[in-house]
Design a protein around this motif. Sequence first.
Motif, PDB file in Angstrom:
ATOM      1  N   GLU A  81       0.868  -1.167   0.000  1.00 12.63           N
ATOM      2  CA  GLU A  81       0.000   0.000   0.000  1.00 12.63           C
ATOM      3  C   GLU A  81       0.911   1.225   0.000  1.00 12.63           C
ATOM      4  O   GLU A  81       1.733   1.401   0.906  1.00 12.63           O
ATOM      5  N   TRP A  82       0.752   2.055  -1.008  1.00 11.61           N
ATOM      6  CA  TRP A  82       1.601   3.246  -1.107  1.00 11.61           C
ATOM      7  C   TRP A  82       0.763   4.479  -0.839  1.00 11.61           C
ATOM      8  O   TRP A  82      -0.291   4.677  -1.453  1.00 11.61           O
ATOM      9  N   THR A  83       1.210   5.286   0.109  1.00 12.15           N
ATOM     10  CA  THR A  83       0.530   6.535   0.403  1.00 12.15           C
ATOM     11  C   THR A  83       1.245   7.654  -0.339  1.00 12.15           C
ATOM     12  O   THR A  83       2.390   7.981  -0.029  1.00 12.15           O
ATOM     13  N   ALA A  84       0.565   8.198  -1.343  1.00 10.96           N
ATOM     14  CA  ALA A  84       1.155   9.255  -2.169  1.00 10.96           C
ATOM     15  C   ALA A  84       1.261  10.536  -1.349  1.00 10.96           C
ATOM     16  O   ALA A  84       0.578  10.686  -0.340  1.00 10.96           O
ATOM     17  N   PRO A  85       2.121  11.459  -1.782  1.00 15.08           N
ATOM     18  CA  PRO A  85       2.281  12.720  -1.034  1.00 15.08           C
ATOM     19  C   PRO A  85       0.962  13.471  -0.866  1.00 15.08           C
ATOM     20  O   PRO A  85       0.777  14.185   0.117  1.00 15.08           O
ATOM     21  N   GLN A  94       5.206  -4.516  -5.764  1.00 17.41           N
ATOM     22  CA  GLN A  94       6.583  -4.126  -5.451  1.00 17.41           C
ATOM     23  C   GLN A  94       7.528  -4.943  -6.324  1.00 17.41           C
ATOM     24  O   GLN A  94       7.649  -6.147  -6.177  1.00 17.41           O
ATOM     25  N   LEU A  95       8.197  -4.248  -7.280  1.00 16.16           N
ATOM     26  CA  LEU A  95       9.046  -4.981  -8.220  1.00 16.16           C
ATOM     27  C   LEU A  95      10.413  -5.278  -7.620  1.00 16.16           C
ATOM     28  O   LEU A  95      10.914  -6.384  -7.702  1.00 16.16           O
ATOM     29  N   ARG A  96      11.056  -4.259  -7.058  1.00 19.75           N
ATOM     30  CA  ARG A  96      12.354  -4.489  -6.425  1.00 19.75           C
ATOM     31  C   ARG A  96      12.693  -3.330  -5.496  1.00 19.75           C
ATOM     32  O   ARG A  96      12.019  -2.307  -5.487  1.00 19.75           O
ATOM     33  N   ALA A 100      17.027   3.180  -0.389  1.00 18.94           N
ATOM     34  CA  ALA A 100      15.936   3.483   0.529  1.00 18.94           C
ATOM     35  C   ALA A 100      14.609   3.578  -0.218  1.00 18.94           C
ATOM     36  O   ALA A 100      13.586   3.864   0.373  1.00 18.94           O
ATOM     37  N   ASN A 101      14.656   3.339  -1.515  1.00 19.84           N
ATOM     38  CA  ASN A 101      13.443   3.439  -2.329  1.00 19.84           C
ATOM     39  C   ASN A 101      12.967   2.063  -2.759  1.00 19.84           C
ATOM     40  O   ASN A 101      13.707   1.080  -2.680  1.00 19.84           O
ATOM     41  N   VAL A 102      11.714   2.019  -3.194  1.00 18.05           N
ATOM     42  CA  VAL A 102      11.216   0.796  -3.820  1.00 18.05           C
ATOM     43  C   VAL A 102      10.671   1.158  -5.187  1.00 18.05           C
ATOM     44  O   VAL A 102      10.186   2.259  -5.420  1.00 18.05           O
ATOM     45  N   VAL A 103      10.753   0.176  -6.074  1.00 19.02           N
ATOM     46  CA  VAL A 103      10.202   0.355  -7.414  1.00 19.02           C
ATOM     47  C   VAL A 103       8.843  -0.320  -7.455  1.00 19.02           C
ATOM     48  O   VAL A 103       8.720  -1.515  -7.173  1.00 19.02           O
ATOM     49  N   LEU A 104       7.820   0.492  -7.748  1.00 22.83           N
ATOM     50  CA  LEU A 104       6.458  -0.017  -7.738  1.00 22.83           C
ATOM     51  C   LEU A 104       5.851   0.083  -9.122  1.00 22.83           C
ATOM     52  O   LEU A 104       6.316   0.844  -9.973  1.00 22.83           O
ATOM     53  N   ILE A 114       7.218   3.362 -10.913  1.00 23.14           N
ATOM     54  CA  ILE A 114       7.542   4.582 -10.177  1.00 23.14           C
ATOM     55  C   ILE A 114       8.462   4.207  -9.029  1.00 23.14           C
ATOM     56  O   ILE A 114       8.454   3.077  -8.549  1.00 23.14           O
ATOM     57  N   GLN A 115       9.279   5.182  -8.642  1.00 24.03           N
ATOM     58  CA  GLN A 115      10.177   4.937  -7.531  1.00 24.03           C
ATOM     59  C   GLN A 115       9.764   5.833  -6.367  1.00 24.03           C
ATOM     60  O   GLN A 115       9.661   7.050  -6.546  1.00 24.03           O
ATOM     61  N   VAL A 116       9.511   5.219  -5.194  1.00 21.39           N
ATOM     62  CA  VAL A 116       9.057   6.023  -4.061  1.00 21.39           C
ATOM     63  C   VAL A 116       9.860   5.629  -2.832  1.00 21.39           C
ATOM     64  O   VAL A 116      10.430   4.539  -2.782  1.00 21.39           O
TER      65      VAL A 116
END
Lengths: 356, 416
Positions: A81-85, A94-96, A100-104, A114-116
């Motif tokens: 679950e990604w909470t956008a800004p 979640q791809l990888r 400190a980021n994840v690629v979604l 996207i990288q968040v």
Amino acid sequence: MGRAIAFLTRTRNPGRVDWTDILAYAYLVLGVLLILAPVVWLFVSSFKSQRALIESDPRFLPYEQVTAVLPGSTRPVNLVEWTAPDGTTRILAQLRLSGANVVLADPAKPDETIQVPRRDTRPHETVRARFENYSEPTFGGGAAGTFRFGLYFGNSVFVTVVATLMTLAISSMAAFALAKYRFAGRDVFMLLIVATLLMPATVILVPLFIVVKNFGMLDSLWGVIIPGAATPTGVFLLRQYMLTIPDELIEAARMDSASEWKIYYKIVLPLALPAIAVLAILSIIWRWNDFLWPLVVLSRSETFTLQLGLSSFKGEMLDATHYLLAMTVLTLLPVTFVFAFLQKYITTGIANTGMK
Amino acid sequence: MAAEAEPGPSAVVDTTDGGPAMRWVVTPLLAAFEPPMRWLQTKLGLRGLPYVFLLPTMAIFGLFSFLPALLNIYISFTGGASTILADRPFVGLRNYEALLACESIFVPKSCPVSGFGFWTGMWNTLLFAVIQVPIMTAVALATAIVLNREIRARGFWRALFFYPVMLSPVVVAVVWDWVLKRRGILNALLAELAETRNALAAWGPLEMVAKIAALLVVAAIARRLWALRAKGGLAIAALVLCACAAAWLVFAWDVRASIATQAWRPVNWLADANSSWPFFWVVFVYTWSHLGFFMLILLAGLQAIPRDLYEAAEMDGTPKWRAFVRITVPLLMPTLLVVLVLSLIRAFQIFDEVYVLTGGGPGTATRMVIQEIYESAFVSDAKLYGVAAAASVLLAGVVLVLTLVQLALTRRKAGA
């Protein structure tokens, strides 16, 4: 709600709550919490996934990570679950990881990544009870290989049922003789039976083992069943009860030329049924829970009872907690059911005999 | 030990047949034995028949209680690893020497190898008994007293307190192991508690709210004391104390510092060798699982005390605590003694729970004497049956004395 309050506030003097009443209920609630909480915690934990158990997920309900198989791939990936800004929340694959980021990516459109920051995401989980924890060791499959629940369960049932029937039969016969006959040496027999209380199995383990071995009953369920089939508690419980059966009944039957055996099983046994029921329940619980003696007699795992299987499983398979907990629940369930339905008999039986 | 009136058979004289299971299974099965038993009756007569009825029980007792009890003594004088008695060489007192040839039995390290294990186990067991029995008796008594009050749903509460007695030692051990392991729920809860306390300490109005609440409590106590001021110096002194407490609360109490705490460091409850926690939890878990049994015996004892004694005391205006000391305690004493001795006998035979929970560890911290006997006979490669039997004989002495005391107590109680 009103009834619940009335229930909780009912006291000796209606309308006046004594502080000792509050104290008493506080004690009861605390005690029951202390007694039930660990068992309930084991029960809910037994439905959790192996991963949740290894990570010691302290949440009450069994949560499980949701995965999805993206188009063009065969390997399932975790959903997060990604909470956008702007505060909105989306469920993404979640791809990888990347620092400190994840690629979604949207599971429907895996190419638009996207990288968040990782701290903006959390695992997408759902509540799911894993009944596999129960079915795999019971019916085979999974990694449950070494725990053969069906076998151990069968052994335990066999020991419990056969031993209890034997106990009931021979104890009632002995009790009948001691309660309803006058014969030379009756007091000696009574004394001998009391004397067996002085030699519990725990202090005669070695010679008992040697006797059983010389009878060829080692590694056999009979070696567990027979030595414990006679119990002083059982004989005295039944004798005490049979003393209250009027002798006139027996005399009358003798007049009708009934044999003594017939008097035993047609008159005395049915009349002593309440006491026999108590002994039956006690014996079932003794035998089902027995540990030390089976541990000495049984060394091949084909002959293990549930208690032995469980304890050796606890010792060996440190990473199979999910099976261990499920099998523990299955081991305590029969006893819990017996207790739930026959609680009155059990508690009065034990209060009357001072034995368990 | 019968506390409630035994439910005797009713006045119904015609034979009850006890339902379908009895009618269709048990009765026909037993009927099959009738011809041989009838034959025995004609052979032996009415005088000989009781012995036939006693035979199965006595045969089992003879073979599996009395014979082993005698063999136990014999085996304790023999050596070797054979289970055939004829092959076991007589070694005299050597097994006992292996257990007792210590410089001091209070220092297991000064003993031979077997003696070290035995005395470690014995002292652990004794320590366990000495700690556990008073705790068990006190908690069981408290629970029985609470359950003996006029409370709603007494049967329900009683059943819940009794429930752990039904669980097998292995199940009990798995349940508590799951709670107590390093990453178990107890450590998680304590960590949560520490966090909550720190969050509370960081709460803005804490200082004022806590101080006002504490002052209200002190004020309530002071009000009751004020009503008693005519009674004398003690009440006045308590009032002064209240004033001091209030002053301390307002001016000197650092609320934040007394709440804030360090983050909780998980404790390995069952394996921490540098603490008494494993022993504590063994006592706790054992008490947890056997409490209901002793509670039940005490409850039966309490219910056997005639109600009218209390009613008479109430009429005379006797305070409750005095009725407790003068009526409950003396009349319950026989039951209480039985419970004490019975729990002592049980405590000396502790094995199952500890063996599954800690395996005797860490090190030998929770290793009990039965485990020592079991392992030296059946687990060790040497199969020290002789030494284990000698240890059993020594333990049997303790159990024998305690059981005789218990039987004497039970008899006296039944006679009273």
